[in-house]
Structures are given as C-alpha cells and as structure tokens.
Design an enzyme around this catalytic site. Structure first.
Site, PDB file in Angstrom:
ATOM      1  N   GLU A 124     -21.069 -28.041 -22.072  1.00  0.00           N
ATOM      2  CA  GLU A 124     -21.472 -29.083 -23.029  1.00  0.00           C
ATOM      3  C   GLU A 124     -22.745 -28.613 -23.710  1.00  0.00           C
ATOM      4  O   GLU A 124     -23.705 -28.247 -23.037  1.00  0.00           O
ATOM      5  CB  GLU A 124     -21.704 -30.419 -22.324  1.00  0.00           C
ATOM      6  CG  GLU A 124     -21.803 -31.556 -23.322  1.00  0.00           C
ATOM      7  CD  GLU A 124     -22.575 -32.756 -22.811  1.00  0.00           C
ATOM      8  OE1 GLU A 124     -22.416 -33.835 -23.377  1.00  0.00           O
ATOM      9  OE2 GLU A 124     -23.369 -32.601 -21.857  1.00  0.00           O
ATOM     10  N   HIS A 132     -16.081 -39.511 -22.983  1.00  0.00           N
ATOM     11  CA  HIS A 132     -16.667 -40.679 -22.316  1.00  0.00           C
ATOM     12  C   HIS A 132     -18.038 -41.077 -22.886  1.00  0.00           C
ATOM     13  O   HIS A 132     -18.603 -42.063 -22.455  1.00  0.00           O
ATOM     14  CB  HIS A 132     -16.804 -40.366 -20.828  1.00  0.00           C
ATOM     15  CG  HIS A 132     -17.754 -39.236 -20.588  1.00  0.00           C
ATOM     16  ND1 HIS A 132     -17.463 -37.924 -20.955  1.00  0.00           N
ATOM     17  CD2 HIS A 132     -19.002 -39.200 -20.084  1.00  0.00           C
ATOM     18  CE1 HIS A 132     -18.488 -37.158 -20.684  1.00  0.00           C
ATOM     19  NE2 HIS A 132     -19.434 -37.899 -20.151  1.00  0.00           N
ATOM     20  N   ASP A 133     -18.577 -40.287 -23.820  1.00  0.00           N
ATOM     21  CA  ASP A 133     -19.879 -40.608 -24.428  1.00  0.00           C
ATOM     22  C   ASP A 133     -19.735 -41.125 -25.850  1.00  0.00           C
ATOM     23  O   ASP A 133     -20.736 -41.377 -26.518  1.00  0.00           O
ATOM     24  CB  ASP A 133     -20.770 -39.353 -24.490  1.00  0.00           C
ATOM     25  CG  ASP A 133     -21.213 -38.865 -23.132  1.00  0.00           C
ATOM     26  OD1 ASP A 133     -21.276 -39.686 -22.194  1.00  0.00           O
ATOM     27  OD2 ASP A 133     -21.485 -37.656 -23.006  1.00  0.00           O
ATOM     28  N   ASP A 174     -22.107 -29.825 -17.631  1.00  0.00           N
ATOM     29  CA  ASP A 174     -22.908 -30.848 -18.300  1.00  0.00           C
ATOM     30  C   ASP A 174     -24.210 -30.272 -18.866  1.00  0.00           C
ATOM     31  O   ASP A 174     -24.947 -29.572 -18.148  1.00  0.00           O
ATOM     32  CB  ASP A 174     -23.233 -31.942 -17.268  1.00  0.00           C
ATOM     33  CG  ASP A 174     -23.795 -33.194 -17.891  1.00  0.00           C
ATOM     34  OD1 ASP A 174     -23.140 -33.764 -18.777  1.00  0.00           O
ATOM     35  OD2 ASP A 174     -24.907 -33.593 -17.497  1.00  0.00           O
ATOM     36  N   ASP A 223     -16.494 -31.492 -13.289  1.00  0.00           N
ATOM     37  CA  ASP A 223     -17.711 -31.586 -14.074  1.00  0.00           C
ATOM     38  C   ASP A 223     -18.856 -31.060 -13.202  1.00  0.00           C
ATOM     39  O   ASP A 223     -19.056 -31.543 -12.087  1.00  0.00           O
ATOM     40  CB  ASP A 223     -17.945 -33.063 -14.411  1.00  0.00           C
ATOM     41  CG  ASP A 223     -18.528 -33.271 -15.790  1.00  0.00           C
ATOM     42  OD1 ASP A 223     -19.485 -32.560 -16.125  1.00  0.00           O
ATOM     43  OD2 ASP A 223     -18.034 -34.152 -16.511  1.00  0.00           O
TER      44      ASP A 223
END
Ligand code: TEU
Length: 562
Positions: free
Chosen positions: A256, A330-331, A199, A102
């Site tokens: 993302e 994970h969000d 990200d 990430d």
C-alpha cells in the site's frame, strides 16, 4: 519448503478482498469470522476469482479494526482460532484459491508486548523498537486526529504514531525490529499462505530530521508525508526483506503506497529492483478531493482519471513493474456510488461499466467484497451509526474546529466515510442480510432486500455474472494480461476508449461514463476492418464493430479486432 522462483502467477490473477469483520458471521456474535469465510468459499469459487486478500485477522484491540495488532501470531478471538485459519487455508487451497494476508508492520498496537515493555523505561530492551523524542520535534498531525506525538510520563518522552495513538510506529532503523518482522513473515509463509498486502509500507523509513510538514486541506496540523513517504532507507529495507524472505517463496506482494507517484513506484516494483510485485497507488482516489481533502462533494473528472490510468500503465510497463487495479477497498466509498450511478435505474448497468473499464486494463484487478453485486454506500444518517475511528474524528474536527454544521458533515461522511464499505456483506433477504443471527457490529445497509448475493446468483443479468465473465475473459485471453495499452480520444470527458494490443490480438474498449446516449464516431480514432463484440453490458449491443456506435447510458463495449 519454499520454492525459489517467482512464477508470476499473480499477473493472471484476480484478487477478491474480504473484510473479515463484515463478511460472514458463523457464531452469532455479530462479527464476521474465519469459519464464515469458509462457508462462503463456494461463492467465491463460483465468481471465479483466484486470490483472497484478508484484511488483518490477528489479535487486536480493534481500535482501527485490526490495523492495531497486539499479537502477530495469534488469530483475533472474535474471528476464530489458529485451527480455523489452518482449515480455511487448506480448504481454499483444495479449491484452487490462494490466500494473502495483510501485513501491518509500520506500527503495532499499544497493547503489543513490545510496546508495553518499551514504555516501561529508556533502558528496556524494547524501548528502541519504537520512535521516541524528548521534545515534540515537529508539527505533524496523525491520520486520525491530534498530534503524531504522545507523551509517556514513565519515560518522560514522546512516541511517534502516524495513525491513532494506540498505533505506535515501529523503529525500522533498529535491525532487531526488521528481524522480528522477517520472522513474522516466515511464520505465515511457512504455513503456506500465498503472499502479503503490506499496509502503508512506503512510510516505514522516517527522515531523521523530522522536518515540519505543510499544513494542507485546512487541517489543524502539518502533514507527515514529506518526512515519511519513501523515506531515506525504505528501498534498502524492502530489498533486505526481499533477499532474506520474500524471494524464497513463490508468492505475491502488493504494497500500500499512499502519496507515492508513478515515478517513485518504479523503484518499488521495477523488475530489477528486488522489492515488491506491485503497489496500490492513490492517484485516482485523490481526484475528487477539495480544499478539505477526502471529505469532498466533487465527482472525478473522466479526463483526469484517464491521465492517471495512462501514466501508471506507461510507467509500470517501462520499468517492468506491474499495476494493481481497484475502484474501492475498506478505506474508500463504494465504487458504484462514487464513480458510477447508484440510482435504481443505472446501478447495475454502471457497476458493469466500471468493471469493464478496470478489468480490461493491464494489471491485477482487486474486487472489494460486495462490488460484484453492486453494493452502494451505507447512507447512515446519524453519527451514532458510524464506527470508524476516522469518521468519528472527522465529525469532531469538522463540526468543532472547522465550524461545519452537523448536517453538512454527515453528508460528507455519507459520501466518503470508510464505514460505507464496511457494512455487512449482503447475502440474502433474511434478517441482517444473512450476515449474522445476532446483532451486527455495524448496521446493515437497508437496501439489502434488493441488493444481495442470493438474488444476484439467480439472475443471469446481474453484476455478479458480468464480473464472472470479466474474470473468465482474463483467464482465457492473454491479450488482457500482456497487451500494450493505448489511450484513444484522450480529451473526451464522457467516454473512456482504449486499445489493448498484442501481436495477434487487439481489443477495443469503449466505456460511456455518463447517462447520456452518445453517437460515438469510433472510426475517427481507430481503423479496424472487422471487430466482433466480446462483452457488453447491453444485450442488444452491435455484434460487429462499425465506424459509429450508439453508446447507451453507461454502456460498455469491448470489441475484438482481427
Ligand atoms: O491505510 C493507510 C492510509 O493511507 C489511510 O490514511 C487511508 O488513506 C485512509 O484510511 C483513507 O481515508 C491503511 C489501512 O488501509 C487503513 O485501514 C488503516 O487505518 C491504516 O493503514 C493504518 O493502519
């Protein structure tokens, strides 16, 4: 050194997302770690996935679970050491598994040495690494509460932070910042990693006018998206990054991309753009929002979901780009809770149906840890159970300013909080689900005695083995990678039906998104002389395609049509 061409291996790959903090603890401190991941590589190999995406593993004060990085070249001590990482990478590679990391470079931690320097004085060489204003220029609210502008008395200025105040935004207009980022990329790529998930990469270039944003979703502040999402220089910077670094390695990149439309995504992923391989869009994640945004009770309408998947398929095909396919991360809430049916009766069957609907689409599927065993939301019932900076802010904001009751707010968190997907991976019936011998940093979901990997790998009827088969089919059948997608029966609110068509193969995918039994006149939508069952979540599914099929509750049926 690096290879020059991109062999596009990621088009045939399935990615498994590991949230390192919650995957496997190897030393009893209650936090997952790299050696824990190493122990579990055989499990991932057995599932058959190709790539592991690790959420941030770098040194971090953990205000936002690693998305606040204080040293990009050091491993977070609770996760292990650089030697542990090198061993993990070598072992994964030896097993034929790739690893992507990430990359969090829209912002750093406020404890990063650049920021510690930057806030000392306006003359400090690092001051211009961040975004400073003498006055608060607009009404923007940060993602985790409060203004996006934070005052620093030492310099008499405000810095920008789209997320927590401990996550100051980097100034990408400063060429030195970009070179620093490229050096970080090279550092990891030269170690041999296989790519990056980037990200909020669509937010790196800010509109220099810093315009006010609309106040939406009953928030206290204006939205920053209009002034940050796909800003004036984002494509220029990504092309530079690609030219200088990414293009020199045979890797995959997925950006993302919150608040990015399919049209905009064509510019990020198009074959001739020289930017990214694919993006994570949020269009299907937004379908159940209400006037309060994400924290809503709505269920997604199937016709809306089809529209989103269909539009993204069309646009990515048109530009020679590529889709990323996901139900959760994970969000987000757990897939089976949000899009399927977590009741004991239908949990397994609906989890398999969701897997089918997604894995038969064109793109690269992402499996979020635990999804392959049908893990559900956490169902915490008190605010003390929550750890996430977003959940704690929502609780404060909804029960305070918005005047919601604590009970109602807790219900919304139970449905949508990011902590739902961050509870420890459920490995076995042992203490703490086999995640840790110590005290887990976040409570283990109480249903681990029934839902766990040990039980799943012993049961040929488990979600695990069904996912394994989906992955296998992708590897074996080119039509799943290359076939043209065609939506059928678009207006049906209960059944999602589509074709995947290549020159010599056609797949017919039918997924019942309800618990009803449906007599489905499939012959009305597709003319096929002969179809043979490829995969179904029901053992007694008809082996041969017929003009009408009885769809069982949450039934998923894929026919190969000759
Ligand atoms: O998330 C970016 C993002 O858009 C979030 O606002 C996300 O939509 C939100 O969490 C949903 O409720 C990324 C990471 O995935 C997230 O974990 C980080 O907290 C965030 O960036 C900041 O780095």
């Amino acid at each position: 050194m690096s290879k020059k061409t991109n062999t596009e291996w990621w088009k045939k790959s399935v990615v498994y997302q590991v949230y390192p903090k919650s995957f496997q603890d190897s030393n009893g401190d209650g936090y997952g770690d790299l050696n824990g991941i190493r122990q579990r590589l055989p499990y991932l190999k057995e599932l058959g996935i190709d790539v592991i995406w690790l959420n941030p593993i770098y040194a971090s004060p953990q205000v936002d679970n690693g998305y606040d990085i204080s040293d990009y070249r050091m491993i977070e001590p609770t996760f292990g050491t650089m030697e542990d990482f090198d061993a993990l990478l070598a072992e994964a590679h030896a097993m034929g598994l790739k690893i992507i990391l990430d990359l969090v470079v829209n912002h750093t931690s406020d404890q990063h040495k650049w920021f510690l320097e930057a806030k000392k004085s306006k003359d400090n060489p690092y001051h211009d690494y961040y975004i400073w204003k003498d006055e608060v220029p607009n009404n923007w609210g940060s993602s985790f509460g409060g203004s996006t502008w934070e005052y620093v008395p030492e310099v008499g200025q405000y810095y920008l932070h789209l997320f927590a105040k401990e996550q100051p935004d980097l100034n990408w207009d400063n060429p030195k910042v970009r070179q620093e980022v490229y050096d970080i990329l090279r550092f990891w790529l030269d170690k041999g990693i296989d790519g990056f998930r980037m990200d909020v990469i669509t937010l790196i270039s800010k509109d220099p006018a810093y315009p006010d944003g609309p106040v939406i979703q009953n928030k206290a502040y204006g939205s920053y998206y209009a002034g940050c999402a796909t800003g004036p220089h984002v494509h220029e910077y990504l092309q530079e990054m690609n030219r200088e670094v990414l293009s020199k390695y045979d890797i995959m990149t997925v950006g993302e991309a919150p608040h990015t439309s399919a049209d905009q995504a064509m510019d990020y992923t198009g074959a001739d753009r020289g930017e990214l391989n694919m993006v994570f869009h949020f269009d299907h994640m937004h379908l159940d929002y209400d006037e309060n945004g994400k924290y809503a009770r709505n269920r997604v309408k199937l016709t809306d979901l089809k529209k989103v998947f269909t539009e993204w398929d069309e646009k990515m095909r048109a530009c020679g780009g590529w889709n990323s396919l996901y139900w959760s991360n994970h969000d987000q809430a757990r897939a089976v809770t949000r899009f399927g049916d977590e009741s004991p009766e239908y949990r397994v069957i609906s989890a398999k149906m969701l897997g089918t609907a997604l894995h038969m689409l064109q793109g690269t599927p992402y499996i979020y840890e635990g999804e392959e065993i049908g893990m559900t939301n956490a169902f915490f019932d008190k605010i003390e159970d929550y750890r996430d900076v977003e959940a704690l802010d929502i609780f404060k904001d909804f029960t305070g300013r918005k005047g919601f009751s604590a009970k109602d707010t807790l219900e919304l968190l139970r449905l949508k909080s990011r902590d739902n997907s961050r509870t420890p991976m459920q490995w076995s019936t042992e203490k703490n689900a086999g995640f840790t011998d110590g005290e887990p940093w976040i409570a283990v979901n109480e249903n681990y005695k029934t839902i766990n990997a040990e039980a799943a790998v012993k049961d040929p009827e488990s979600v695990f083995f069904y996912y394994k088969k989906l992955v296998q089919l992708r590897h074996e059948m080119p039509v799943i990678t290359d076939g043209v997608y065609k939506l059928l029966d678009a207006d049906n609110e209960k059944v999602y039906t589509y074709l995947r068509k290549s020159e010599d193969e056609t797949l017919l995918v039918i997924c019942n998104f309800t618990k009803e039994t449906i007599d489905y006149p499939v012959g009305d939508f597709v003319n096929a002389d002969q179809g043979t069952l490829l995969i179904s979540n029901y053992d007694d599914a008809p082996q041969q395609y017929a003009d009408a099929i009885e769809l069982k509750p949450y039934g998923a049926y894929v026919y190969e049509i000759k």
